[in-house]
Design a protein around this motif. Structure first.
Motif, PDB file in Angstrom:
ATOM      1  N   ARG A   1       0.820  -1.203   0.000  1.00 48.40           N
ATOM      2  CA  ARG A   1       0.000   0.000   0.000  1.00 48.40           C
ATOM      3  C   ARG A   1       0.864   1.267   0.000  1.00 48.40           C
ATOM      4  O   ARG A   1       1.999   1.267   0.480  1.00 48.40           O
ATOM      5  N   VAL A   2       0.271   2.334  -0.536  1.00 50.52           N
ATOM      6  CA  VAL A   2       0.869   3.658  -0.517  1.00 50.52           C
ATOM      7  C   VAL A   2      -0.110   4.618   0.161  1.00 50.52           C
ATOM      8  O   VAL A   2      -1.310   4.580  -0.129  1.00 50.52           O
ATOM      9  N   THR A   3       0.400   5.453   1.061  1.00 54.40           N
ATOM     10  CA  THR A   3      -0.434   6.455   1.733  1.00 54.40           C
ATOM     11  C   THR A   3       0.183   7.825   1.540  1.00 54.40           C
ATOM     12  O   THR A   3       1.392   8.003   1.707  1.00 54.40           O
ATOM     13  N   VAL A   4      -0.653   8.798   1.188  1.00 47.96           N
ATOM     14  CA  VAL A   4      -0.227  10.188   1.039  1.00 47.96           C
ATOM     15  C   VAL A   4      -0.989  11.023   2.060  1.00 47.96           C
ATOM     16  O   VAL A   4      -2.226  10.991   2.097  1.00 47.96           O
ATOM     17  N   ILE A   5      -0.267  11.770   2.898  1.00 46.30           N
ATOM     18  CA  ILE A   5      -0.882  12.569   3.960  1.00 46.30           C
ATOM     19  C   ILE A   5      -0.658  14.050   3.671  1.00 46.30           C
ATOM     20  O   ILE A   5       0.482  14.510   3.602  1.00 46.30           O
TER      21      ILE A   5
END
Length: 247
Positions: free
Chosen positions: A71-75
């Motif tokens: 998974r990739v998460t962008v905050i």
């Protein structure tokens, strides 16, 4: 100054994802001081483990890449929102972004085809990667200076500590990186930066000045503390009150 988001984000992803080929340490925590593309400054913490990485982008966003969960998460702290998805979803989104931007830029590209071709060809001939004999202790680690120059379009300096390394997440994220390069010149600059990541060591200081036909800007950061203790689970969490964005 023209738009700076795309190229800056791409450089950040490269710094986090494209590690060296040396064996990676189990856990590395890096506290750094950042000067973002809009001139703001902040102190942020990056985390690197064998399966995950969290780093701060030049515009203040945080990126989390998890190979174990895929998974990739962008905050986005400024807008208090976050996007999280599988690598496959992010890859598909990147492809759609690339297609959309090519359509948006088609009139500009078609009107300047000869100019684009001349610039990209000239850039390839002018690219230089130099390793200096100069060393400096940064956050307690001896670091070597490297520079990448691409004519008048790119100047990138980095100080890498050979005693530290992180996993190479580049192959999985290459399409996502390229999707943030808005124009053909930006894409070419991205390729040069990706190639430079083959050099050994973890980067503890860097500065970048770039100019494409649609973007320009500068940003920098420097590590002030490096730790090798086990990374707490909270390092990979997202603020609970941030809205989740569906692409």
């Amino acid at each position: 100054m023209r738009s700076t988001c795309g190229f800056a984000l791409a450089v950040s992803i490269i710094s986090a994802a494209l590690g060296s080929t040396a064996p990676a340490a189990a856990d590395i925590t890096v506290v750094g001081k950042y000067t973002f593309v809009n001139g703001d400054t902040a102190t942020r913490t990056s985390y690197y483990s064998r399966k995950r990485a969290r780093t701060t982008a030049p515009n203040g966003m945080d990126f989390i890449y998890d190979t174990q969960l895929g998974r990739v998460t962008v905050i986005d702290h400024a807008k208090r929102r976050q996007y999280s998805g599988t690598i496959a979803e992010a890859d598909s989104l990147a492809e759609r972004i690339l297609l959309q931007r090519r359509q948006e830029l088609r009139p500009l590209i078609e009107a300047n085809t000869e100019k684009w071709t001349e610039i990209v060809a000239g850039l390839s001939d002018s690219v230089r990667v130099d390793k200096s004999e100069e060393t400096r202790t940064i956050a307690g680690y001896p670091s070597t200076r490297w520079t990448l120059r691409g004519g008048s379009y790119l100047t990138h300096e980095r100080w890498a500590a050979r005693g530290l390394s992180v996993p190479n997440f580049g192959p999985e994220l290459e399409r996502i990186v390229m999707a943030t390069a808005v124009d053909p010149l930006g894409a070419q600059l991205m390729k040069f930066l990706i190639q430079m990541r083959a050099q050994p060591g973890l980067v503890l200081k860097s500065s970048t000045q770039f100019r494409t036909l649609t973007q320009s800007g500068t940003f920098s950061w420097e590590a002030i503390r490096v730790g090798t203790k086990a990374i707490p689970d909270s390092a990979w969490s997202v603020p609970k009150d941030y809205a989740r964005v569906q692409p």
